[in-house]
Design a protein around this motif. Structure first.
Motif, PDB file in Angstrom:
ATOM      1  N   HIS A  15      -6.218  -7.534  -7.053  1.00 43.48           N
ATOM      2  CA  HIS A  15      -6.749  -6.379  -6.342  1.00 43.48           C
ATOM      3  C   HIS A  15      -7.572  -6.861  -5.156  1.00 43.48           C
ATOM      4  CE1 HIS A  15      -9.986  -3.420  -5.545  1.00 43.48           C
ATOM      5  NE2 HIS A  15      -8.987  -2.564  -5.637  1.00 43.48           N
ATOM      6  N   ILE A  16      -7.483  -6.137  -4.045  1.00 38.55           N
ATOM      7  CA  ILE A  16      -8.347  -6.378  -2.894  1.00 38.55           C
ATOM      8  C   ILE A  16      -8.858  -5.019  -2.433  1.00 38.55           C
ATOM      9  CG2 ILE A  16      -6.466  -6.255  -1.189  1.00 38.55           C
ATOM     10  CD1 ILE A  16      -7.972  -8.493   0.368  1.00 38.55           C
ATOM     11  N   TYR A  17     -10.084  -4.968  -1.963  1.00 40.48           N
ATOM     12  CA  TYR A  17     -10.593  -3.714  -1.420  1.00 40.48           C
ATOM     13  C   TYR A  17      -9.761  -3.314  -0.205  1.00 40.48           C
ATOM     14  CZ  TYR A  17     -14.740  -4.251  -4.367  1.00 40.48           C
ATOM     15  OH  TYR A  17     -15.597  -4.377  -5.430  1.00 40.48           O
ATOM     16  N   ARG A  18      -9.701  -2.008   0.053  1.00 42.90           N
ATOM     17  CA  ARG A  18      -8.847  -1.511   1.133  1.00 42.90           C
ATOM     18  C   ARG A  18      -9.215  -2.103   2.490  1.00 42.90           C
ATOM     19  NH1 ARG A  18     -11.808   2.466   3.653  1.00 42.90           N
ATOM     20  NH2 ARG A  18     -13.417   3.457   2.390  1.00 42.90           N
ATOM     21  N   ASP A  37       0.848  -1.188   0.000  1.00 40.08           N
ATOM     22  CA  ASP A  37       0.000   0.000   0.000  1.00 40.08           C
ATOM     23  C   ASP A  37       0.883   1.238   0.000  1.00 40.08           C
ATOM     24  OD1 ASP A  37      -2.390   1.380  -0.085  1.00 40.08           O
ATOM     25  OD2 ASP A  37      -2.766   1.256   2.063  1.00 40.08           O
ATOM     26  N   GLY A  38       0.332   2.325  -0.510  1.00 42.19           N
ATOM     27  CA  GLY A  38       0.984   3.621  -0.473  1.00 42.19           C
ATOM     28  C   GLY A  38       0.153   4.594   0.332  1.00 42.19           C
ATOM     29  N   ASP A  93      -1.794  -1.029   4.867  1.00 40.57           N
ATOM     30  CA  ASP A  93      -2.177   0.368   5.095  1.00 40.57           C
ATOM     31  C   ASP A  93      -1.486   0.924   6.336  1.00 40.57           C
ATOM     32  OD1 ASP A  93      -3.971   2.741   4.593  1.00 40.57           O
ATOM     33  OD2 ASP A  93      -4.691   2.164   6.578  1.00 40.57           O
ATOM     34  N   VAL A  94      -1.449   0.154   7.403  1.00 43.43           N
ATOM     35  CA  VAL A  94      -0.765   0.580   8.636  1.00 43.43           C
ATOM     36  C   VAL A  94       0.726   0.819   8.358  1.00 43.43           C
ATOM     37  CG1 VAL A  94      -0.083  -0.150  10.965  1.00 43.43           C
ATOM     38  CG2 VAL A  94      -2.424  -0.531  10.181  1.00 43.43           C
ATOM     39  N   PHE A 111       5.196   4.255   1.978  1.00 42.92           N
ATOM     40  CA  PHE A 111       4.664   3.000   1.437  1.00 42.92           C
ATOM     41  C   PHE A 111       5.138   1.857   2.299  1.00 42.92           C
ATOM     42  CE2 PHE A 111       8.583   3.868  -0.934  1.00 42.92           C
ATOM     43  CZ  PHE A 111       9.275   2.670  -0.842  1.00 42.92           C
ATOM     44  N   GLY A 112       4.449   0.735   2.168  1.00 39.62           N
ATOM     45  CA  GLY A 112       4.822  -0.427   2.970  1.00 39.62           C
ATOM     46  C   GLY A 112       4.286  -1.702   2.381  1.00 39.62           C
ATOM     47  N   GLY A 113       4.744  -2.807   2.948  1.00 42.18           N
ATOM     48  CA  GLY A 113       4.293  -4.122   2.499  1.00 42.18           C
ATOM     49  C   GLY A 113       4.580  -5.181   3.532  1.00 42.18           C
TER      50      GLY A 113
END
Length: 195
Positions: free
Chosen positions: A146-149, A45-46, A156-157, A56-58
């Motif tokens: 794709h996945i919904y947020r 996510d960004g 996201d965190v 950004f992270g993963g």
């Protein structure tokens, strides 16, 4: 009873509103799913508030949903899509370096998924990095989705952590601030998206 309903109609008309109820919302169940046997899944996510507050992270997980590692970076980005793309580029780089060549990448950005098909649409500042990313992916067993947020909360965190903290961060063991959202995914708990 009929008189009170009738008297409310002029109020709606006065406010320019319809007295009819809007269409009921749809509830879409969203849950994180682990990858197949011998695959690694990375959710990215960004985060973009402005050019000075982007990150950004993963997070990488195995077939049982167990933690393999996570990253978070402060980003130099000028749009939300740049932050999203930087997360993907870093995820692919890390996976390649660690020998995770069966990689499922999941993102809440449908644009990122589209950019894997239409490379010429990439912002010019990232075209070289994106080309290098594609070169690595061509040597892997790679799947993107794709996945919904609502189902991407751990990434996201991490993205928000990156936006708020200077530098780059890698965790071999789970940081405390991820425990709650990680546990939600590990237990296959469902979140709902309102559409």
């Amino acid at each position: 009873m009929a008189s009170s309903c009738a008297s409310s109609v002029p109020i709606f008309a006065f406010l320019g509103l319809s007295p009819l109820r809007p269409k009921a919302p749809r509830f879409i169940p969203v849950a994180w799913q682990p990858p197949p046997h011998s695959w690694v899944k990375v959710n990215t996510d960004g985060s973009f508030h402005n050019a000075n507050q982007a990150g950004f992270g993963g997070i990488f997980r195995d077939e049982r949903g167990f933690f393999l590692g996570a990253f978070s970076y402060k980003a130099t980005a000028f749009s939300a899509i740049e932050a999203e793309l930087l997360a993907v580029i870093e995820a692919v780089r890390v996976a390649w370096l660690r020998g995770w060549v069966n990689l499922w990448l999941e993102t809440d950005s449908s644009m990122v998924v589209h950019y894997f098909k239409e490379r010429n649409l990439i912002p010019w500042r990232l075209r070289t990095s994106w080309g290098n990313c594609h070169q690595i992916v061509s040597q892997m067993y790679f799947y993107i989705s794709h996945i919904y947020r609502e189902g991407n909360s751990v990434a996201d965190v991490l993205a928000n952590y990156g936006a708020a903290h200077a530098g780059s961060h890698w965790w071999d063991s789970m940081p405390q601030f991820l425990v709650s959202s990680f546990g939600h995914d590990l237990n296959s708990r469902v979140s709902y998206r309102f559409a």
